[in-house]
Structures are given as structure tokens and as C-alpha cells.
Write a protein that holds these residues in place. Structure first.
Motif, PDB file in Angstrom:
ATOM      1  N   SER A  71      66.708  41.447 101.229  1.00 57.92           N
ATOM      2  CA  SER A  71      65.476  40.665 101.067  1.00 57.92           C
ATOM      3  C   SER A  71      64.627  41.216  99.939  1.00 57.92           C
ATOM      4  O   SER A  71      63.993  40.451  99.198  1.00 57.92           O
ATOM      5  CB  SER A  71      64.671  40.665 102.367  1.00 57.92           C
ATOM      6  N   ASP A 118      66.916  32.951 101.575  1.00 55.47           N
ATOM      7  CA  ASP A 118      67.090  34.154 102.399  1.00 55.47           C
ATOM      8  C   ASP A 118      67.464  33.734 103.816  1.00 55.47           C
ATOM      9  O   ASP A 118      66.625  33.253 104.564  1.00 55.47           O
ATOM     10  CB  ASP A 118      65.807  34.989 102.387  1.00 55.47           C
ATOM     11  N   GLU A 119      68.757  33.910 104.149  1.00 55.10           N
ATOM     12  CA  GLU A 119      69.307  33.511 105.451  1.00 55.10           C
ATOM     13  C   GLU A 119      68.923  32.081 105.821  1.00 55.10           C
ATOM     14  O   GLU A 119      68.287  31.846 106.846  1.00 55.10           O
ATOM     15  CB  GLU A 119      68.843  34.497 106.536  1.00 55.10           C
TER      16      GLU A 119
HETATM   17 MG   LIG Z   1      66.117  40.416 105.062  1.00 56.22          MG
END
Ligand SMILES: [Mg+2]
Ligand SMILES: Nc1ncnc2c1ncn2[C@@H]1O[C@H](COP(=O)(O)OP(=O)(O)OP(=O)(O)O)[C@@H](O)[C@H]1O
Lengths: 234, 403
Positions: free
Chosen positions: A50, A171-172
Motif C-alpha cells: 500500500s 488497492d485490493e
Molecule cells: Mg495494504
């Protein structure tokens, strides 16, 4: 045609805290990502994925080293200049969707256009088109509370692409979705990459999600552990 | 863009309607107080002006005591007027229409089971002349009634309504304090004076009757003098002063022990009293606007905190600091402007009610209303600035992580 890479990490460090409590989230990353690539970033929790994404998305800057984006030294720009870069060239998709509550899908998608100063009627038209692209015709006036998780993530993707960005940072994106919904989202991202030439950098924990990408980078303890390209055979 | 922001702000205010309203109370009360105060004030001023011109600015009032500055303390020993001052003025004063002695007292008046505290004036027919009052029905005092101090009286409209409704009071016996008094006439209604006095809650009786049975002394509080149309009041005032000094033996080296005032002086005294009151109410309004401003600051800080994640999203998507700053500044301004508008409406309503109750003109001023609008907007901007800046300075990553 061979152009300079879109994204360049040159010995990028990111540390948090001081002295004893210092955490090295990124420990001298070197990396280049070209225009039109679809990159998956994997790695254990806390490995710095991240942190790297925030720098890629111009939300954050390195502690040391150089981050180049589209030929600019983005790591040295002040926050308002980075805001302009984000608004013009970058779209974001988050694990938790991050839509404005009590605000309709169309209004959510219009949001980045407001900060570009696009006129209201044009904004509305562009938002409708983006929502259609992610398969949400007829849901334009629903609020997030009236949409399923997969639909909310589609709204978020529509919001990310409505400005026709160069780069999509995710992000995910499938972290909160079930398997079927996850694959639908990945097919959507794949087609955006292949049809519109959108560069995508995506974090995921799941190998079958990463498999949609053309290149997989594995992080470990702030370093790049592996960087593999998929064969263009299948 | 700015319209967009205003719409957004309105939506956010509406979403938290109750909270917004409570926050606004300070502003509402402050603005309402200012508006009501200024509107009633200018209505009163208009009424005073109208009263003075209606009285004819040629009325002079002579009273005993030093010509003190308005608002100074009471004087120790006052040599009251007696018959000789009235006699001297009546005999020697030229260029006047009427000279009339008048003594006054607030006394409880009773008729049947009803009662009312009224202003009782002991005087003569010249008083009606001097003040330009007319008898609506019945008659004024007769020569012998005045000379003999007979218990007869003229009553005002308020007194009639209290005791007789719309009936005819002529010949009825009302009780003033302990004295029974026969009603011989009804005065024409005059309404409230600019000073908020009910000019119809009055009873007139012959001076001698008043002195003997109501006051219990032979003092004369005031002498009313009306200059004729050909003579300026300044001239009459000088003549009165000469005669009075002579009668009361005030030598050149001593201060006058009486005062002659015309209506404009009385109006000035009134205006300075009004200004004092306006100042005090202004202070109250100022404090409540300050409290209102702090309330807005507080609620905006809450709003920024609650919407940290929203701010994070906006920043990530490409909002400048100034976009966020403007968004919250506009919201604070819309909020306090709303308070200002509600305050203006309430203030005008209060002023309207007051003008009905006191029968003064309703005199709203566009300038005052616009000033209130501008001022409440300013409060929003000033007190909204710090919270807005705080929102604008948030780190997008931290803000996005906020739950
Ligand atoms: Mg992360
Ligand atoms: N704001 C911060 N302050 C202090 N330490 C931080 C901060 N942000 C991240 N870190 C630390 O940096 C390291 C990398 O964090 P990062 O969020 O990049 O991990 P990640 O790979 O995304 O993990 P996950 O898969 O759990 O999301 C972690 O050790 C984390 O504790």
C-alpha cells in the motif's frame, strides 16, 4: 513505439517513525512500469504494497529516492500539484469502495469532473457514459446504500475512469467481494486495459486475481522479491 | 462551481436539520434582537416626529426646578409653582394662545367592579387649547366648575372603554382615589405617544378639585403655554423666563429655579434615552452573535471530523486544498446566513407586533436588513475559516484511513 516508462522508482525509500521505532516500509525500490501494462502487486501483509501504491498514485512522496511519473519528478511536487496530477491522469479504486454516502451513483462519478471545472450537463453525460461502460445502466440514481458490493465497486471504477486517466491504481479492489463478483470486476479491468490501453497497477492477495495481470511483482519487507511477466502465449 | 458548492452546503445543512437549527439559535437571536430593536427604534422616532408636528411645535412646558441636563439626578429642594406664577403669565405674556396650569398624579380609578390606574390631571379648559385636545362628546368645564373646584371630570377613550365599553359615560359617577367625580365629557382618542404613553388613559378635572382632594397640596407641577402662530417659540420662551424671574425673584446672579422646555428639547431627551437603550440591546445582540459564531465554529469542526473520509476521497480524486476550504467555508456561510434570515424574519415580526401594540409606525429599513444579511454571512466566514482550513490541510492518506 518505444517511449520512456510511465512509472519509475529509483532507489525509493519510505520510512515511518524515528530511531528505535523506525519502520522501513520501502527499502530502496527500483522499478519501471510502462504505458499500457497491467501489473499485479502481491506479498505478505506489511510488506509495503500500500505504501508503494500511495507513491505510485501521487498521494504520498518517498522519504528518499526519486519517483518519476509521466516524466515529472512527482516525488518532489507539493500537495496541490500532485492533486492536479491525480485529477488529470490517475484513477483510484479502493478495497472499501470509498463512495460518498447518501450521494447517487451519478453524482459520485461526476465528482472528479467537478474539480476539473467541467460544465454540469457535460459532466452528467460523461458520468452516464462511464456508468454504462461498467454495466450500471438504470442504477444511476441509486445511492451506495441501495447497491450491492460489486455494484458499488463498479461505481468506483466508473468514477476512476470518467476522467479518461492514464493510470488506474487499485488497492485490493476485490478484497471485499465474493469469488464470482471478483472475477466480474477483473474482467472489467482487463477489458479497460486491453480495449482502452489503460495502465493498471493493482494490489491483491489472491493468485487467481493476479493471474489477470500481465506482470506480477512480489514484495517482501520493503523489497521486491520477484518480478515476473506472463507469456503472451495463451 | 460555486453554485454547486452552495447546493452541497444546503444539502448538508438539511441532512442535520435539528443540529443546524440549534447551532443557529445564537445567530437567530442576535440578528432578531438587532432587527427588532432598530425597526422599533426608527418607528418610535417617526412617531415622536409626527407627535411633535401634530402638537404644533409651539407648545412650551414650564416646570419648577433647575434647568437640569437630561438624565441628571434629582434635585433637593424645588420651589413649586403656585397661583401667582400662573396669574402673572396669564396677565403679562403676549403672543400666546393659551396658558394653563397642570398637576398630575397616577391614581386608581374605580367604577362599579372595574378599576384602572390612570393619569389624573388637574387643570382648566386652556389645557385642551394648549394641547390641541378636543371634546368628542359632552362638554368641557364651566367657568364656575373651574373656579369652585367642583368634582367633575373629562375622561379619555381608554378610561371609557374600561368602564363603559362603547356606551355613553356622560353623567356617570366614577371614583378617583377616595373622591367621587361626575363625568361630563369624553375626549377624542389620540392613541399612544411616541414615548409609549397611552394618551387616552387620562382623566382631567378642575385644578382646585385636584389639589384639594387628590394631591392634598396647592402645588402646580407644570404650566403649559402655547405660542400663537405669529410668534416663534424662542421669543415666547424668553418672555416666559423674564416674567418668571420677576415673579420668583430670581436675581441675575442666581441660577433659574424653573425650566422652560419646548417639544424638540423633550424629544431630544427622549432620543438620548432611546440611544442608551439601543446601546444596551446592541451589546446583548453582540454577545449573542459572538456565541452564535462560536457555535458555528464548533459545529463546523464536528462536521469536518465526521466527514474526514469524504475529505480524503475528494483529495484523492484531485481536489485542491482550496476546493475543500471553499466547500466548508460556503457551508458555514450558508448556515449562518440561514440563521440571519430566520433572525430577520423573527425580528421584523416582533417589530410588527410591537408597532401594533404601541401604535407606532412599522418602519423596516432595507439598509438594516441588508446589513444584517451581510453581517451574518461575515460571521459564517470568520468563524468557519479555522474549521475549513483544518479540513483542507488533512493528509489524504490519513483521511482515507479514517473510520
Ligand atoms: Mg495494504
Ligand atoms: N502511517 C504510517 N505510520 C507508521 N507506519 C506505517 C504507516 N503506514 C504504513 N506503516 C508501516 O509500513 C509497513 C508497510 O505497510 P503497508 O500498508 O504498505 O503494508 P501492506 O503491504 O499494504 O499490507 P497489507 O497487505 O496488510 O495491506 C507496515 O509495517 C506498516 O505498519
Amino acid at each position: 513505439m518505444d517511449t520512456a516508462p510511465l512509472i519509475v522508482f529509483d532507489k525509493v525509500w519510505k520510512t515511518y517513525g524515528q530511531g528505535e521505532a523506525e519502520v522501513r516500509a520501502l527499502a530502496g525500490i527500483d522499478l519501471a512500469i510502462g504505458q499500457g501494462e497491467f501489473v499485479a502487486i502481491m506479498g505478505p501483509s506489511g510488506s509495503g504494497k500500500s505504501t508503494a501504491m500511495n507513491i505510485v498514485g501521487c498521494l504520498d512522496t518517498p522519504t528518499s529516492g526519486r519517483y518519476g511519473f509521466m516524466g515529472t519528478d512527482a516525488g518532489r511536487l507539493d500537495r496541490n500539484r500532485r492533486a492536479v496530477l491525480r485529477n488529470l491522469y490517475i484513477g483510484f479504486v479502493f478495497q472499501g469502495y470509498n463512495l460518498l454516502p447518501r450521494t447517487t451513483a451519478a453524482e459520485n462519478v461526476e465528482l472528479p469532473l467537478i474539480y476539473r471545472g467541467v460544465a454540469a450537463h457535460e459532466r452528467r453525460a460523461l458520468a452516464m457514459k462511464a456508468l454504462a461502460e461498467v454495466g450500471l445502466e438504470g442504477r444511476e440514481h441509486h445511492t451506495p446504500a441501495e447497491l450491492s458490493g460489486g455494484q458499488q465497486q463498479r461505481v468506483a471504477i466508473a468514477r476512476a475512469i470518467v476522467t479518461r486517466p492514464t493510470l488506474l491504481v487499485a488497492d485490493e479492489p476485490t478484497g471485499n467481494l465474493d469469488t464470482a463478483r471478483s472475477h466480474e470486476i477483473m474482467q472489467l479491468l482487463t477489458s479497460l486495459n486491453q480495449d482502452a490501453g489503460l495502465t493498471i497497477v493493482m494490489v491483491t492477495h489472491e493468485a487467481d486475481i493476479a493471474a489477470y495481470a500481465g506482470r506480477t511483482i512480489a514484495f517482501r519487507d520493503g523489497h521486491i522479491a520477484s518480478d515476473t511477466k506472463k507469456r503472451e502465449a495463451a | 462551481m460555486i453554485w454547486e458548492t452552495v447546493r452541497l452546503a444546503l444539502r448538508s445543512v438539511r441532512r442535520n436539520a435539528l443540529r443546524s437549527f440549534l447551532t443557529l439559535l445564537g445567530i437567530v437571536i442576535g440578528v432578531a434582537a438587532v432587527i427588532a430593536m432598530l425597526t422599533i427604534g426608527s418607528g418610535t422616532t417617526e412617531k415622536v416626529k409626527a407627535d411633535i408636528s401634530q402638537l404644533g411645535s409651539n407648545l412650551l412646558i414650564v416646570r419648577a426646578g433647575r434647568p437640569a441636563a437630561p438624565g441628571s439626578g434629582p434635585q433637593q429642594t424645588i420651589r413649586q409653582f403656585g397661583d401667582k406664577e400662573v396669574a402673572a403669565l396669564t396677565a403679562h405674556l403676549e403672543g400666546v394662545r393659551a396658558v394653563s396650569p397642570a398637576s398630575q398624579k397616577q391614581v386608581r380609578v374605580v367604577f362599579g367592579t372595574e378599576s384602572l390606574t390612570s393619569s389624573i390631571t388637574g387643570t382648566d379648559n386652556a389645557y385642551l387649547d394648549a394641547r390641541d385636545w378636543k371634546v368628542a362628546s359632552g362638554r368641557s368645564f364651566s367657568e364656575s366648575e373651574v373656579r369652585g373646584g367642583v368634582n367633575v371630570c373629562l375622561i379619555g377613550e381608554t378610561v371609557r372603554q374600561q368602564f363603559f365599553g362603547s356606551g355613553d359615560p356622560d353623567g356617570a359617577a366614577i371614583r378617583i382615589g377616595r373622591v367621587s367625580c361626575k363625568v361630563i365629557g369624553l375626549l377624542e382618542p389620540k392613541g399612544y405617544s411616541g414615548f409609549g404613553q397611552d394618551q387616552d388613559n387620562v382623566v382631567l378635572m378642575p385644578l382646585q378639585a385636584f389639589q384639594r382632594r387628590i394631591a392634598g397640596n396647592r402645588d402646580i407641577d407644570n404650566i403649559y403655554v402655547a405660542a400663537d402662530d405669529a410668534t416663534p417659540t424662542q421669543v415666547v420662551q424668553t418672555r416666559i423666563e423674564d416674567i418668571m424671574r420677576d415673579v420668583r425673584r430670581v436675581t441675575a446672579d442666581r441660577e433659574d429655579d424653573f425650566a422652560v422646555r419646548d417639544m424638540t428639547q423633550i424629544a431630544d431627551a427622549m432620543a438620548s434615552a432611546t440611544a442608551t437603550m439601543t446601546g444596551m440591546l446592541g451589546a446583548v445582540a453582540g454577545v449573542s452573535l459572538l456565541v452564535g459564531g462560536i457555535g458555528i465554529m464548533n459545529i463546523m469542526l464536528v462536521s469536518v471530523t465526521e466527514r474526514t473520509r469524504e475529505i480524503g476521497i475528494r483529495l484523492a480524486i484531485g481536489a485542491h486544498e482550496k476546493h475543500i476550504l471553499i466547500q466548508f467555508l460556503v457551508e458555514a456561510t450558508v448556515l449562518s446566513l440561514l440563521g440571519g434570515l430566520i433572525g430577520i424574519a423573527i425580528g421584523l415580526a416582533l417589530a410588527g407586533a410591537a408597532s401594533l401594540a404601541l401604535s407606532i409606525p412599522f418602519a423596516p429599513s432595507l439598509a438594516v436588513v441588508l446589513l444584517a444579511v451581510g453581517f451574518s454571512a461575515l460571521i459564517g466566514m470568520v468563524f468557519g475559516f479555522f474549521p475549513a482550513l483544518r479540513g483542507a490541510r488533512l493528509d489524504p492518506i490519513e483521511a482515507l484511513r479514517h473510520e
